[in-house]
Design a protein around this motif. Structure first.
Motif, short mmCIF file in Angstrom:
data_model
loop_
_atom_site.label_atom_id
_atom_site.label_comp_id
_atom_site.label_asym_id
_atom_site.label_seq_id
_atom_site.Cartn_x
_atom_site.Cartn_y
_atom_site.Cartn_z
N ASP A 149 0.83 -1.21 0.00
CA ASP A 149 0.00 0.00 0.00
C ASP A 149 0.87 1.25 0.00
O ASP A 149 0.53 2.26 -0.64
CB ASP A 149 -0.91 0.02 1.23
N ARG A 169 2.31 1.88 -3.43
CA ARG A 169 1.29 2.45 -4.31
C ARG A 169 1.11 3.94 -4.05
O ARG A 169 1.11 4.75 -4.99
CB ARG A 169 -0.03 1.70 -4.08
N HIS A 186 3.93 6.06 -5.40
CA HIS A 186 3.83 6.40 -6.83
C HIS A 186 2.92 7.61 -7.02
O HIS A 186 3.22 8.50 -7.85
CB HIS A 186 3.30 5.20 -7.62
N TYR A 187 1.82 7.66 -6.29
CA TYR A 187 0.96 8.84 -6.37
C TYR A 187 1.75 10.10 -5.99
O TYR A 187 1.66 11.14 -6.65
CB TYR A 187 -0.23 8.71 -5.41
#
Length: 290
Positions: free
Chosen positions: A99, A102, A105-106
């Motif tokens: 998580d 992820r 990356h945002y």
């Protein structure tokens, strides 16, 4: 980055934000999650943007707790608040390091959009709020480059597993939550990030808070979450090394620095080895000397 005390502030309350700024906390966590009703979340995001844009130096770090990934609101939150002035985010209900990758990356894309250096925005994870998360605590080591700390929580985990209470009659945690607390401590140590204890809910009980913080610091936690400005002074004091501790840590570090090839040193008739050196350096870091 010093993380002794992190004070939660509802993101849609200008009054509480103004009071929190003078609390002495190392960080303020503007909360877009549990402290804000669903209908108020867009308003709260806009208020955080205004807070970030305010001029002037801050003696505290600016954190935002975003909504969990499973709500579908995380990216909206991040898109609104990843702006110059933001130091980090707190991620609730994470299931593991995947998580965080992820979300990382945002953040890469949003920092670029906002003209911020890549890696500016750090992450603290609430690492024990789902049953799956309990089996993935080891995944945080080695740490993601943005990971600054791990903390734990009992309320959401209790709701999922169906606990009638998380406290014993004497106020201590029941066994499942003692396990969660301990595993979070070990996971943070393995990842070599800040070990942040959960909140002490009875903010009108300063003596109880102090006693609990002393136990927390004894066990190895390096800081704590606060839910009221009045808790900050006690937390800062309990998680700051004493003058005697700092003086002894200096002596241990200096003895090893004087002869880098040795594995043990003797000071005042007592032997110290590499684990003592690591502890000494962590004490000096907490005192701002490393």
């Amino acid at each position: 980055m010093r993380l002794r005390s992190l004070l939660f502030v509802p993101a849609d309350s200008e009054r509480k934000f103004a009071k929190a700024q003078t609390s002495g906390a190392d960080g303020l966590i503007l909360d877009l999650e549990d402290a804000v009703a669903p209908a108020r979340k867009p308003v709260a995001r806009g208020m955080v943007q205004e807070m970030l844009a305010a001029d002037g130096p801050r003696p505290w770090r600016f954190w935002v707790r975003v909504n969990a990934l499973d709500t579908g609101l995380t990216l909206e939150d991040l898109s609104a608040v990843v702006l110059p002035g933001l130091d980090g985010i707190m991620v609730p209900k994470a299931n593991g390091a995947a998580d965080i990758a992820r979300i990382g990356h945002y953040l890469d894309a949003l920092e670029t959009r906002s003209g911020m250096a890549r890696g500016t925005v750090k992450i603290i994870v609430v690492a024990t709020e789902t049953p799956v998360a309990m089996f993935n605590l080891g995944s945080y080591a080695p740490a993601h480059e943005r990971l600054a700390g791990l903390t734990w929580g009992a309320e959401d985990l209790g709701a999922v597993v169906g606990s009638s209470t998380n406290k014993q009659p004497d106020g201590d945690w029941t066994q499942p939550y003692r396990v969660a607390r301990t595993m979070c401590l070990f996971a943070a140590a393995a990842a070599e990030v800040a070990r942040i204890d959960t909140l002490y809910a009875d903010f009108r009980n300063p003596a109880g808070l102090e006693a609990d913080c002393r136990l927390s610091q004894r066990d190895g936690f390096t800081g704590r979450v606060a839910i009221h400005p009045d808790q900050v002074e006690t937390i800062n004091r309990c998680f700051s090394p004493s003058a005697d501790d700092v003086a002894q840590a200096r002596r241990i570090a200096a003895a090893f620095d004087a002869d880098p090839g040795i594995g043990t040193v003797g000071i005042d008739g007592k032997m110290y080895d590499i684990p003592h050196l690591k502890l000494a350096r962590s004490i000096l870091a907490a005192a701002g000397e490393e």
